[in-house]
Design an enzyme around this catalytic site. Structure first.
Site, PDB file in Angstrom:
ATOM      1  N   CYS A  98       0.849  -1.186   0.000  1.00 50.28           N
ATOM      2  CA  CYS A  98       0.000   0.000   0.000  1.00 50.28           C
ATOM      3  C   CYS A  98       0.887   1.239   0.000  1.00 50.28           C
ATOM      4  O   CYS A  98       1.891   1.288   0.716  1.00 50.28           O
ATOM      5  CB  CYS A  98      -0.895  -0.016   1.238  1.00 50.28           C
ATOM      6  SG  CYS A  98      -2.011   1.386   1.379  1.00 50.28           S
ATOM      7  N   GLU A 141      -8.703  -0.801  -2.281  1.00 47.70           N
ATOM      8  CA  GLU A 141      -8.904   0.657  -2.314  1.00 47.70           C
ATOM      9  C   GLU A 141     -10.192   1.063  -1.604  1.00 47.70           C
ATOM     10  O   GLU A 141     -10.211   2.050  -0.866  1.00 47.70           O
ATOM     11  CB  GLU A 141      -8.881   1.174  -3.751  1.00 47.70           C
ATOM     12  CG  GLU A 141      -7.555   0.980  -4.463  1.00 47.70           C
ATOM     13  CD  GLU A 141      -6.347   1.472  -3.686  1.00 47.70           C
ATOM     14  OE1 GLU A 141      -6.456   2.470  -2.943  1.00 47.70           O
ATOM     15  OE2 GLU A 141      -5.274   0.851  -3.809  1.00 47.70           O
ATOM     16  N   HIS A 144     -10.122   1.525   2.162  1.00 47.35           N
ATOM     17  CA  HIS A 144      -9.674   2.823   2.682  1.00 47.35           C
ATOM     18  C   HIS A 144     -10.858   3.738   2.997  1.00 47.35           C
ATOM     19  O   HIS A 144     -10.746   4.618   3.852  1.00 47.35           O
ATOM     20  CB  HIS A 144      -8.769   3.532   1.673  1.00 47.35           C
ATOM     21  CG  HIS A 144      -7.374   3.000   1.625  1.00 47.35           C
ATOM     22  ND1 HIS A 144      -6.481   3.155   2.657  1.00 47.35           N
ATOM     23  CD2 HIS A 144      -6.711   2.330   0.650  1.00 47.35           C
ATOM     24  CE1 HIS A 144      -5.328   2.598   2.330  1.00 47.35           C
ATOM     25  NE2 HIS A 144      -5.440   2.087   1.117  1.00 47.35           N
TER      26      HIS A 144
END
Length: 185
Positions: A98, A141, A144
């Site tokens: 990441c 993603e 997040h």
């Protein structure tokens, strides 16, 4: 414009992101800036919280992975207000990294297939089934946007083994080849 990538320890990475309203100012420019930031950091995905914005927006371009994972060929998307409609029970464990956790790579299990609904930067609605490594990128993603990072998905012992690296990231002493914003700097 290349934006700084917010590193592990930044409070924005632990917040539940808000929906993006249709009148969000300069949305297309933000999407372009996020793609530029992602490419500059050699990433395949980037979520708005990683650039300090607690909104439900991610950009993905998996094309660079296309030789190893054909489902990633041409897989370039901006996903606004994404929502998972289905996730397969079958999971695959693979190593992930990441941009907000430079130097850390750990094996994470994720659904092999997902069905996701989202809007693009032109506010056109999409619903699609995404498989394989492309599905992994989408799940990573979108995670997040819920205030989580991939290290949350590994065992306590693996997190403990990474504690020194995590502390270096928080302090801002970790080396990054891209523009970054740490808590300690």
């Amino acid at each position: 414009m290349i934006l700084p990538v917010f590193l592990y320890g930044q409070p924005v990475l632990r917040k539940e992101a808000e929906d993006v309203p249709k009148d969000y100012p300069d949305l297309k420019q933000l999407v372009a800036n996020m793609f530029e930031t992602m490419y500059n950091a050699d990433g395949v995905g980037l979520a708005a919280p990683q650039v300090g914005l607690s909104i439900r927006l991610v950009v993905i371009d998996g094309d660079v992975m296309g030789d190893d994972f054909p489902e990633c060929k041409g897989f370039k998307r901006a996903l606004i207000n994404p929502e998972f409609l289905e996730r397969s029970e079958e999971e695959i464990a693979m190593e992930e990294g990441c941009l907000s956790l430079p130097g850390i790579h750990e094996k994470v299990s994720r659904s092999k297939t997902v069905r996701v609904r989202y809007w693009d930067e032109n506010w056109e609605e999409h619903e699609e089934v995404v498989e394989g490594f492309a599905a992994r990128i989408v799940q990573h993603e979108c995670e997040h946007l819920t205030g989580h990072v991939f290290i949350d998905n590994v065992s306590a012992i693996r997190r403990q083994l990474n504690k020194g690296k995590l502390n270096s990231i928080i302090k801002g002493t970790v080396r990054c080849s891209y523009r970054a914003k740490a808590v300690g700097k």
